[in-house]
Design an enzyme around this catalytic site. Structure first.
Site, mmCIF file in Angstrom:
data_model
loop_
_atom_site.group_PDB
_atom_site.id
_atom_site.type_symbol
_atom_site.label_atom_id
_atom_site.label_comp_id
_atom_site.label_asym_id
_atom_site.label_seq_id
_atom_site.Cartn_x
_atom_site.Cartn_y
_atom_site.Cartn_z
ATOM 1 N N GLU A 59 -1.814 -8.733 4.887
ATOM 2 C CA GLU A 59 -1.709 -9.128 6.301
ATOM 3 C C GLU A 59 -3.054 -9.248 7.009
ATOM 4 O O GLU A 59 -3.129 -9.825 8.079
ATOM 5 C CB GLU A 59 -0.790 -8.137 7.047
ATOM 6 C CG GLU A 59 -1.313 -6.706 7.187
ATOM 7 C CD GLU A 59 -1.028 -5.788 5.994
ATOM 8 O OE1 GLU A 59 -0.963 -6.288 4.862
ATOM 9 O OE2 GLU A 59 -0.897 -4.571 6.196
ATOM 10 N N HIS A 103 -3.710 -5.115 1.171
ATOM 11 C CA HIS A 103 -3.106 -5.515 2.442
ATOM 12 C C HIS A 103 -3.166 -7.033 2.626
ATOM 13 O O HIS A 103 -4.199 -7.564 3.017
ATOM 14 C CB HIS A 103 -3.843 -4.834 3.601
ATOM 15 C CG HIS A 103 -3.534 -3.384 3.712
ATOM 16 N ND1 HIS A 103 -2.466 -2.900 4.432
ATOM 17 C CD2 HIS A 103 -4.125 -2.306 3.158
ATOM 18 C CE1 HIS A 103 -2.423 -1.586 4.338
ATOM 19 N NE2 HIS A 103 -3.420 -1.191 3.565
ATOM 20 N N CYS A 112 0.835 -1.198 0.000
ATOM 21 C CA CYS A 112 0.000 0.000 0.000
ATOM 22 C C CYS A 112 0.876 1.257 0.000
ATOM 23 O O CYS A 112 1.541 1.531 -0.983
ATOM 24 C CB CYS A 112 -0.987 -0.055 1.170
ATOM 25 S SG CYS A 112 -2.310 1.148 1.012
#
Ligand code: XMP
Length: 514
Positions: free
Chosen positions: A166, A164, A77
């Site tokens: 994660e 993202h 990002c």
């Protein structure tokens, strides 16, 4: 080891967490870390997301020496926008923010980063976007709204992704991180909770040195117990645990904690009964925030007094360190940028102690999430029951006795709570519920017992299901269970004539009543 450079995204710690899930150790440092000051060489670098815009005058930027390390780099990002921006590509505000799920379309089917992740859902959260490609880069993935969803400079092994990986909403994000760390960076998968214990014990020993002493408060909860046990493994009796009985603990709590910590776990523990002091200060107070403040301040007062009495053996030295069982979710402001340098602030469970006592802080659990602390606790030999205990608030039963907190009111709430939890355990429901407790309401209600009119107080029961305590739903008990608990409480607890069950979710209610 993978180096994660944190630009302040709320998700940054999830990166180190995900990597640990497949046994890779990652160290997270502020994004402004000078590479020349690192005394180890990472196998790869991840640049995190950020609330900033790369083009803003106060935006944090990476040390360009990262790219001279000769190791793979992954920008996520903001991290990708940073890669592009420092290479002269335009980054600016998109026409609209992109927030939520998108479908990944892998263009470069050979890309090792996207092995087995094509067409999966990925999570977007950005307002800025790239308006072109930096030199030497190509597009390796797109999404409906992001023509530059994934970019790569394969020669230099630099990758950027707009989403993202994660967060769990990115279906195969974990796999993508594994592809990066294992296949691209060739990081060794040798992290384990057992290694963590050894490393942490060594780190504590080095930090504390051969003769300094450490003090820390324990509450009977999992975090402080795990931290105390770890400290005891590292420095034995040079660690002094203190349990302050504030008069608003659960039934037999001080006694039970003493038994478990000293006999069971060999922790050097002092129990202080300060219940009179706390209850005196709480006299006449009904405002929830005032109760919290009084309990917090009195705690500091008592802790400091006891700490001053605990002198290191055979010396006139002072205690040097304070242990806190802070977990990652407690770290409310991990990093904030102030001009060119960053300050790291941590949230103190025992706020105020450090300022007054001039102690240095040790937080061995600071990087960990709750479930990891539980795993750590089990490995350290802490009982399953303690490790899986429901959380209990610092202000204790004082915020579960609505209205004025007196010894009598605390005793009623405590007795009802004890019966409720006992029945929950008997029904095999304890581990299905995230938190359960009884509250005493300061209202009287009419009842009839043995032909006599009664006019007594009301107990409200609460039980919730939640994963993070930010939102919660009430737990659906079988009616027969509630019947049993209600009848036991009314029959066994003097002063209670009625029992109700709280059927409010959070939001709009909170978990606690005060
Ligand atoms: P609320 O009531 O804010 O509770 O929805 C969320 C979680 O936090 C606990 N809680 C506290 N814990 N000190 C604590 O250590 C406090 O002042 C406090 N207030 C609430 C609550 O028990 C629940 O687990």
């Amino acid at each position: 080891t993978i180096l994660v450079l944190d630009f302040g995204s709320q998700y940054s710690h999830l990166l180190t967490r995900r990597l640990r899930e497949f046994n890779i150790y990652a160290e997270m440092l502020p994004c402004t870390q000078k590479i020349s000051e690192l005394n180890w060489k990472p196998k790869g670098v991840i640049l995190s997301g950020s609330p900033y815009s790369v083009y803003a005058p106060d935006a944090p930027h990476v040390d360009k020496d990262v790219f001279k390390l000769g190791v793979p780099v992954l920008g996520i990002c903001y991290g990708m926008q940073e890669l592009a921006w420092i290479n002269g590509t335009e980054v600016s505000r998109g026409d609209k923010r992109e927030y939520g799920p998108a479908t990944l379309n892998v263009v470069d089917k050979e890309s090792p980063l996207f092995k087995d992740v094509d067409h999966s859902k990925v999570w977007m959260s950005h307002g800025d976007k790239l308006y072109g490609l930096p030199e030497g880069f190509k597009v390796i993935a797109t999404s409906e709204n992001s023509p530059y969803c994934g970019i790569a400079n394969e020669e230099k092994q630099i990758y950027g992704i707009q989403f993202h990986p994660e967060v769990t909403h990115s279906e195969k994000g974990k796999l993508l991180l594994r592809n990066f760390a294992v296949d691209i960076c060739k990081a060794t998968q040798n992290w384990s909770m057992k290694n963590f214990i050894d490393t942490e014990i060594n780190r504590i020993r080095t930090l504390v040195g051969p003769d300094a002493e450490v003090i820390g408060a324990v509450s009977g909860g999992v975090d402080s117990t795990v931290a105390a046990k770890l400290m005891t493994e590292a420095i034995g009796d040079r660690f002094h645990a203190i349990l302050v009985d504030n008069g608003v603990l659960r039934k037999d709590e001080a006694k039970n904690v003493k038994e478990t910590l000293t006999k069971g776990l060999g922790i050097n523990l002092t129990v202080v009964d300060a219940s009179d002091e706390f209850l005196d200060k709480l006299k006449g107070v009904t405002d929830p925030e005032k109760k919290r403040k009084i309990i917090g301040n009195t705690f500091i007062h008592v802790f400091e007094r006891v700490a001053a009495q605990i002198k290191p053996k055979n010396t006139d030295k002072e205690i040097e360190f304070l242990l806190q069982g802070t977990l990652y979710p407690d770290v409310i402001e991990s990093i904030s940028f102030k001009g060119p340098s960053q300050t790291i602030k941590t949230h103190h469970n025992v706020g105020g102690l450090l300022d007054n006592m001039k102690l240095k802080l040790i937080e061995p659990l600071r990087e960990l999430f709750k479930d990891e602390v539980r795993e750590l606790g089990e490995i350290l030999g802490i009982s399953h029951e303690l490790v899986w205990r429901h959380p209990f608030p610092g202000p204790g039963i004082a915020i579960r006795v609505l209205g004025e907190v007196t010894r009598e009111q605390v005793a009623i709430a405590r007795a009802a709570d004890h019966i409720y939890i006992e029945e929950i355990r008997k029904a095999g429901l304890y581990n299905k519920i995230a938190q359960a407790f009884a509250c005493l309401l300061p209202v009287k209600s009419v009842g009839v017992m043995g032909d006599q009119r009664t006019y007594e107080q009301v107990i409200a029961l609460r039980a919730i299901e939640t994963s993070d305590f930010m939102t919660a739903d009430w737990f659906c008990f079988e009616p027969a269970f509630l019947k049993k608990v209600s009848s036991r409480i009314v029959n066994e607890v003097d002063g209670v004539a009625r029992v109700t069950y709280d059927i409010t979710s959070k939001p709009p209610a909170t978990v606690e009543w005060e």
